[in-house]
Design a protein around this motif. Structure first.
Motif, PDB file in Angstrom:
ATOM      1  N   GLY A   1       0.775  -1.232   0.000  1.00 32.38           N
ATOM      2  CA  GLY A   1       0.000   0.000   0.000  1.00 32.38           C
ATOM      3  C   GLY A   1       0.804   1.279   0.000  1.00 32.38           C
ATOM      4  N   TRP A   2       2.125   1.167   0.059  1.00 32.89           N
ATOM      5  CA  TRP A   2       2.964   2.369   0.061  1.00 32.89           C
ATOM      6  C   TRP A   2       3.228   2.854  -1.365  1.00 32.89           C
ATOM      7  N   VAL A   3       3.277   4.163  -1.523  1.00 27.01           N
ATOM      8  CA  VAL A   3       3.825   4.782  -2.733  1.00 27.01           C
ATOM      9  C   VAL A   3       5.283   5.090  -2.401  1.00 27.01           C
ATOM     10  N   LYS A   4       6.196   4.319  -2.976  1.00 25.25           N
ATOM     11  CA  LYS A   4       7.599   4.334  -2.545  1.00 25.25           C
ATOM     12  C   LYS A   4       8.430   5.199  -3.486  1.00 25.25           C
ATOM     13  N   LEU A   5       8.734   6.405  -3.032  1.00 26.48           N
ATOM     14  CA  LEU A   5       9.469   7.377  -3.838  1.00 26.48           C
ATOM     15  C   LEU A   5      10.682   7.888  -3.060  1.00 26.48           C
ATOM     16  N   ASN A   6      11.406   6.975  -2.411  1.00 26.34           N
ATOM     17  CA  ASN A   6      12.465   7.415  -1.503  1.00 26.34           C
ATOM     18  C   ASN A   6      13.850   6.867  -1.787  1.00 26.34           C
ATOM     19  N   THR A   7      14.009   5.895  -2.671  1.00 29.41           N
ATOM     20  CA  THR A   7      15.341   5.307  -2.867  1.00 29.41           C
ATOM     21  C   THR A   7      15.782   5.293  -4.328  1.00 29.41           C
ATOM     22  N   ASN A   8      15.133   6.071  -5.169  1.00 27.57           N
ATOM     23  CA  ASN A   8      15.563   6.275  -6.559  1.00 27.57           C
ATOM     24  C   ASN A   8      15.624   4.980  -7.364  1.00 27.57           C
ATOM     25  N   GLU A   9      14.747   4.044  -7.010  1.00 23.37           N
ATOM     26  CA  GLU A   9      14.616   2.841  -7.818  1.00 23.37           C
ATOM     27  C   GLU A   9      13.789   3.153  -9.067  1.00 23.37           C
ATOM     28  N   CYS A  10      13.953   2.317 -10.077  1.00 21.26           N
ATOM     29  CA  CYS A  10      13.169   2.496 -11.290  1.00 21.26           C
ATOM     30  C   CYS A  10      11.722   2.078 -11.040  1.00 21.26           C
ATOM     31  N   PRO A  11      10.750   2.844 -11.504  1.00 21.50           N
ATOM     32  CA  PRO A  11       9.347   2.473 -11.265  1.00 21.50           C
ATOM     33  C   PRO A  11       8.823   1.395 -12.208  1.00 21.50           C
ATOM     34  N   TYR A  12       9.637   0.990 -13.184  1.00 17.92           N
ATOM     35  CA  TYR A  12       9.201   0.020 -14.179  1.00 17.92           C
ATOM     36  C   TYR A  12      10.084  -1.223 -14.120  1.00 17.92           C
ATOM     37  N   PRO A  13       9.585  -2.365 -14.582  1.00 15.24           N
ATOM     38  CA  PRO A  13      10.383  -3.598 -14.528  1.00 15.24           C
ATOM     39  C   PRO A  13      11.509  -3.578 -15.547  1.00 15.24           C
ATOM     40  N   PRO A  14      12.504  -4.440 -15.361  1.00 20.67           N
ATOM     41  CA  PRO A  14      13.574  -4.536 -16.359  1.00 20.67           C
ATOM     42  C   PRO A  14      13.069  -5.189 -17.646  1.00 20.67           C
TER      43      PRO A  14
ATOM     44  N   ARG B   1      13.573  15.053  -1.183  1.00 23.70           N
ATOM     45  CA  ARG B   1      14.000  14.385  -2.416  1.00 23.70           C
ATOM     46  C   ARG B   1      12.945  13.359  -2.792  1.00 23.70           C
ATOM     47  N   ILE B   2      12.474  13.469  -4.021  1.00 23.11           N
ATOM     48  CA  ILE B   2      11.338  12.670  -4.482  1.00 23.11           C
ATOM     49  C   ILE B   2      11.768  11.862  -5.708  1.00 23.11           C
ATOM     50  N   THR B   3      11.784  10.551  -5.579  1.00 20.61           N
ATOM     51  CA  THR B   3      12.056   9.694  -6.722  1.00 20.61           C
ATOM     52  C   THR B   3      10.951   9.851  -7.760  1.00 20.61           C
TER      53      THR B   3
ATOM     54  N   SER C   1      16.796  19.124 -12.200  1.00 27.33           N
ATOM     55  CA  SER C   1      17.306  17.756 -12.111  1.00 27.33           C
ATOM     56  C   SER C   1      17.583  17.149 -13.481  1.00 27.33           C
ATOM     57  N   GLN C   2      18.727  16.450 -13.561  1.00 27.82           N
ATOM     58  CA  GLN C   2      19.021  15.589 -14.705  1.00 27.82           C
ATOM     59  C   GLN C   2      19.140  14.133 -14.243  1.00 27.82           C
ATOM     60  N   ALA C   3      18.488  13.826 -13.139  1.00 31.78           N
ATOM     61  CA  ALA C   3      18.496  12.472 -12.594  1.00 31.78           C
ATOM     62  C   ALA C   3      17.079  11.904 -12.621  1.00 31.78           C
ATOM     63  N   ASN C   4      16.846  10.827 -11.888  1.00 35.00           N
ATOM     64  CA  ASN C   4      15.498  10.249 -11.817  1.00 35.00           C
ATOM     65  C   ASN C   4      14.823  10.607 -10.492  1.00 35.00           C
ATOM     66  N   PHE C   5      15.139  11.796  -9.982  1.00 37.28           N
ATOM     67  CA  PHE C   5      14.517  12.297  -8.765  1.00 37.28           C
ATOM     68  C   PHE C   5      14.471  13.815  -8.824  1.00 37.28           C
ATOM     69  N   ILE C   6      13.723  14.394  -7.899  1.00 36.01           N
ATOM     70  CA  ILE C   6      13.509  15.839  -7.829  1.00 36.01           C
ATOM     71  C   ILE C   6      13.820  16.289  -6.409  1.00 36.01           C
ATOM     72  N   PHE C   7      14.554  17.396  -6.286  1.00 34.01           N
ATOM     73  CA  PHE C   7      14.897  17.955  -4.978  1.00 34.01           C
ATOM     74  C   PHE C   7      14.225  19.315  -4.876  1.00 34.01           C
ATOM     75  N   THR C   8      13.202  19.384  -4.028  1.00 30.27           N
ATOM     76  CA  THR C   8      12.340  20.566  -4.001  1.00 30.27           C
ATOM     77  C   THR C   8      12.167  21.077  -2.584  1.00 30.27           C
ATOM     78  N   GLU C   9      11.959  22.384  -2.457  1.00 30.97           N
ATOM     79  CA  GLU C   9      11.843  23.048  -1.157  1.00 30.97           C
ATOM     80  C   GLU C   9      10.377  23.421  -0.928  1.00 30.97           C
ATOM     81  N   PRO C  10       9.650  22.652  -0.115  1.00 31.20           N
ATOM     82  CA  PRO C  10       8.223  22.918   0.075  1.00 31.20           C
ATOM     83  C   PRO C  10       7.965  24.282   0.721  1.00 31.20           C
TER      84      PRO C  10
END
Length: 370
Positions: free
Chosen positions: A30-43, A345-347, A296-305
């Protein structure tokens, strides 16, 4: 029960070591996991098929040691980058390569240098080696402090590009300026470079003091397989081979990585999808939300709320983080330093996961907690 003497037997620098802290890995659904910069899609589907073939009907291949040098995988990586096998060393994840480099170039007398903020594993690896660190801090602009780096006495200097946790990438022209002025080995950690506009591979032929570190964890969706590699001149690869474990990459990981590298069309489409989602959300954070967000040029976003009163800061970021956690949306907060404490930081997840994130942030802004 009497207390164990084992902690007293450990080397003093290990007894005082602070271990690396990975992102939370929740086990319940049930978690939306956006914390470790993993790919959201399968290999690539070829990966699962390669694993089935490698295991075979009865798993008998697993009784045998893997190729000790990951020879076929070295050849595949070399072809990918237009290099020779002698320019490649395969590791058990890129962390393995980073560990080997620290083992080679760092000691109490020989410092390893790195910037802050960047990958928080670097100081841990140096501490394990009982080495000395030279830390140079970015300011909020995230511009490279060339003069300070050039003056560093470190034997090896580690630069994450694109940077983690900000996602800011550094142009090859900037890397060339560093390579021309820094007297030691420059380690460019390109874990996120498949999502970037430029990479440092073209510089290898001209700069013998350059080593590039890559991983298949992010863009290739193989974080659970643990494969990374180094690209460098043969002399440096020879040194890495002297100090790595003899069978450092298992046979299933080698098979999976070979299959992934053999399906470039699949990964080109996957990377394009992640970048499109990233760019849409970058525009949303920096535009309608009005939050300062690094490009960002990565697979995450660093934002200041910002809260509804237009305030930002560590307390605001903590409030947003805690609210998201209560709604089972997991991002990353780094509260221990002034440069990072005001940010999340948001994956980059799937479009559906990012919609869930934004809906939760909207709810936070409407709540009394904001």
């Amino acid at each position: 029960m009497p207390s164990s003497p084992l902690p007293q037997l450990a080397l003093p620098h290990i007894a005082s070591l602070h271990a690396y802290t990975p992102g939370l890995q929740p086990t319940e659904p049930g978690w939306v996991k956006l914390n470790t910069n993993e790919c959201p899609y399968p290999p690539s589907p070829r990966v699962a098929e390669a694993l089935r073939q490698e295991i075979g009907a009865d798993g008998s291949s697993l009784r045998l040691y893997p190729n000790p040098k990951s020879g076929p995988l070295r050849a595949a990586v070399a072809r990918l980058h237009g290099l020779r096998e002698e320019n490649v060393c395969i590791g058990n994840g890129s962390d393995d390569i980073l560990n080997l480099l620290v083992r080679l170039f760092c000691s109490p007398a020989a410092a390893a240098g790195f910037l802050f903020p960047s990958y928080s594993l670097y100081p841990v690896l140096v501490a394990i080696q009982d080495g000395r660190s030279e830390v140079i801090e970015f300011d909020r602009s995230m511009r490279l402090p060339f003069e300070k780096i050039a003056a560093s006495t470190a034997k090896a200097f580690f630069l994450t590009s694109p940077n983690a946790p900000t996602g800011v990438a550094f142009a090859n022209a900037d890397l060339e300026r560093m390579l021309a002025t820094f007297r030691g080995l420059l380690v460019v950690d390109e874990a996120y470079v498949p999502f970037a506009q430029e990479n440092a591979v073209p510089l290898l032929a001209r700069y013998p003091n350059l080593v590039i570190v890559r991983t298949l964890s992010k863009a290739y969706a193989l974080a659970g397989i643990r494969v990374g590699y180094a690209l460098a001149q043969p002399e440096l690869i020879g040194l890495l081979d002297r100090v790595r474990d003899s069978y450092n990459v298992n046979r299933l990981s080698q098979a999976a990585a070979l299959a992934a590298l053999g399906d470039p069309a699949y990964y080109d489409a996957l990377i394009a999808k992640v970048k499109a989602t990233r760019d849409a959300n970058l525009a949303r954070f920096a535009g309608p939300r009005g939050w300062f967000t690094y490009p960002s040029q990565a697979n995450f976003i660093f934002t200041e709320p910002k809260n509804t009163r237009g305030e930002s800061g560590p307390a605001v970021a903590q409030s947003a983080y805690d609210f998201l956690c209560r709604r089972k949306v997991l991002v990353r907060h780094f509260p221990s330093h002034a440069l990072t404490a005001s940010f999340l930081r948001i994956t980059v997840g799937t479009d559906g996961e990012m919609s869930a994130l934004n809906e939760s942030l909207d709810a936070w802004l409407k709540s009394p907690l904001a």
